[in-house]
Design a protein around this motif. Structure first.
Motif, PDB file in Angstrom:
ATOM      1  N   UNK A  32       0.841  -1.208   0.000  1.00  0.00           N
ATOM      2  CA  UNK A  32       0.000   0.000   0.000  1.00  0.00           C
ATOM      3  C   UNK A  32       0.874   1.255   0.000  1.00  0.00           C
ATOM      4  N   UNK A  34       0.449   3.811   1.855  1.00  0.00           N
ATOM      5  CA  UNK A  34       0.013   4.499   3.070  1.00  0.00           C
ATOM      6  C   UNK A  34       1.124   4.507   4.108  1.00  0.00           C
ATOM      7  N   UNK A  36       3.753   6.721   6.273  1.00  0.00           N
ATOM      8  CA  UNK A  36       3.971   8.084   6.753  1.00  0.00           C
ATOM      9  C   UNK A  36       5.149   8.115   7.715  1.00  0.00           C
ATOM     10  N   UNK A  51       3.497  11.878   4.284  1.00  0.00           N
ATOM     11  CA  UNK A  51       2.380  10.944   4.264  1.00  0.00           C
ATOM     12  C   UNK A  51       2.202  10.384   2.856  1.00  0.00           C
ATOM     13  N   UNK A  52       1.536   9.246   2.790  1.00  0.00           N
ATOM     14  CA  UNK A  52       1.337   8.548   1.516  1.00  0.00           C
ATOM     15  C   UNK A  52       2.649   8.465   0.724  1.00  0.00           C
ATOM     16  N   UNK A  93      -0.038   1.323   6.779  1.00  0.00           N
ATOM     17  CA  UNK A  93      -1.258   0.529   6.821  1.00  0.00           C
ATOM     18  C   UNK A  93      -0.817  -0.927   6.654  1.00  0.00           C
ATOM     19  N   UNK A  95      -3.196  -3.684   6.376  1.00  0.00           N
ATOM     20  CA  UNK A  95      -4.272  -4.563   5.981  1.00  0.00           C
ATOM     21  C   UNK A  95      -5.383  -4.666   7.007  1.00  0.00           C
ATOM     22  N   UNK A  99      -4.423  -3.175  10.606  1.00  0.00           N
ATOM     23  CA  UNK A  99      -4.626  -1.776  10.287  1.00  0.00           C
ATOM     24  C   UNK A  99      -3.375  -0.904  10.284  1.00  0.00           C
ATOM     25  N   UNK A 100      -2.721  -0.719  11.446  1.00  0.00           N
ATOM     26  CA  UNK A 100      -1.616   0.243  11.548  1.00  0.00           C
ATOM     27  C   UNK A 100      -0.436  -0.398  12.262  1.00  0.00           C
TER      28      UNK A 100
ATOM     29  N   UNK B  48       0.199   1.974  18.119  1.00  0.00           N
ATOM     30  CA  UNK B  48      -1.192   2.327  17.857  1.00  0.00           C
ATOM     31  C   UNK B  48      -2.104   1.473  18.723  1.00  0.00           C
ATOM     32  N   UNK B 107     -14.110  -2.669   3.601  1.00  0.00           N
ATOM     33  CA  UNK B 107     -12.659  -2.613   3.737  1.00  0.00           C
ATOM     34  C   UNK B 107     -12.282  -1.212   4.214  1.00  0.00           C
ATOM     35  N   UNK B 110      -6.232   2.989   6.429  1.00  0.00           N
ATOM     36  CA  UNK B 110      -5.847   4.055   7.329  1.00  0.00           C
ATOM     37  C   UNK B 110      -4.486   4.623   6.963  1.00  0.00           C
ATOM     38  N   UNK B 111      -4.339   5.907   7.187  1.00  0.00           N
ATOM     39  CA  UNK B 111      -3.079   6.561   6.849  1.00  0.00           C
ATOM     40  C   UNK B 111      -2.634   7.461   7.990  1.00  0.00           C
TER      41      UNK B 111
END
Lengths: 111, 126
Positions: A32, A34, A36, A51-52, A93, A95, A99-100, B48, B107, B110-111
């Motif tokens: 991904x 994503x 940062x 970011x990104x 990210x 998945x 998530x993070x 997180x 789905x 997150x960023x």
């Protein structure tokens, strides 16, 4: 899910460039865009720098740049300045369900 | 300018529940974005904990999921964290933050996190 892998430390002299790597897997960094990056000075909250993968928020100097190749993302700081000395963290990210995920952090020293 | 401010007890006894609140100013939680909690044990890296949308949909770190509850109060423009059965390993600076996210078709992606609160140190000790 293991944390993303960052070198514990990095250093450079004023005016030089330094690159910090962030290695993950195809399920996170490689899968991904994503990724940062955050800068954290001692006793302060982290600050978003990239970011990104390669986008810079308003107000972040263009000396900071980001990139990605395969499962490894990188943060490059050009024209090092004394105030760049800080800890830097990457995140991605990872998945659904996870998530993070964060990297372990890199302490950047300006010699 | 969006600002976040954490509040809550700085000392929690082992086995009890840690409770923190994050007050948001300069932006309405109901307007969008996700709202998250991140912690940092002394001298260590960032972790997180979880995030919430104004609708109440929550997303948690799998390693903490069984002990974490995040809730939102849109009328007060704040969101909260509860972490149960705490141990010394939960001693950390806890940050609240705004997070970009996009959920569609079942789905979620997150960023980035921005801005962050100043953080609050919570010590778990008897």
């Amino acid at each position: 899910q293991s944390a993303l892998t960052q070198p514990p430390s990095a250093s450079g002299s004023p005016g030089q460039s330094v690159t910090i790597s962030c290695t993950g897997a195809s399920s996170d960094v490689g899968g991904y865009n994503y990724v940062s990056w955050y800068q954290q000075h001692p006793g302060k909250a982290p600050k978003l720098m990239i970011y990104e993968v390669s986008k810079r928020p308003s107000g972040v100097p263009d000396r900071f740049s980001g990139s990605k190749s395969g499962n490894t993302a990188s943060l490059t700081v050009s024209g090092l300045q004394a105030e760049d000395e800080a800890d830097y963290y990457c995140t991605s990210y990872a998945g659904s369900n996870i998530y993070v995920i964060f990297g372990g952090g890199t302490k950047l020293t300006v010699l | 300018q969006v600002q976040l401010q954490e509040s809550g007890p700085g000392l929690v006894k082992p086995s009890e529940t840690l409770s923190l609140t994050c007050a948001v100013s300069g932006y309405s939680i109901s307007s969008g974005y996700y709202w998250g909690w991140i912690r940092q044990p002394p001298g260590k890296g960032l972790e997180w904990i979880g995030s919430i949308y104004h609708s109440g949909n929550t997303y948690y770190n799998p390693s903490l999921k069984s002990r974490v509850t995040i809730s939102v109060d849109t009328s007060k423009n704040q969101f909260s964290l509860k972490l149960s059965s705490v141990t010394a390993a939960d001693t950390a600076v806890y940050y609240c933050t705004r997070q970009w996210g996009n959920c569609s078709g079942g789905r979620c992606y997150f960023s980035w996190f921005d801005p962050w609160g100043q953080g609050t140190l919570v010590t778990v000790s008897s």
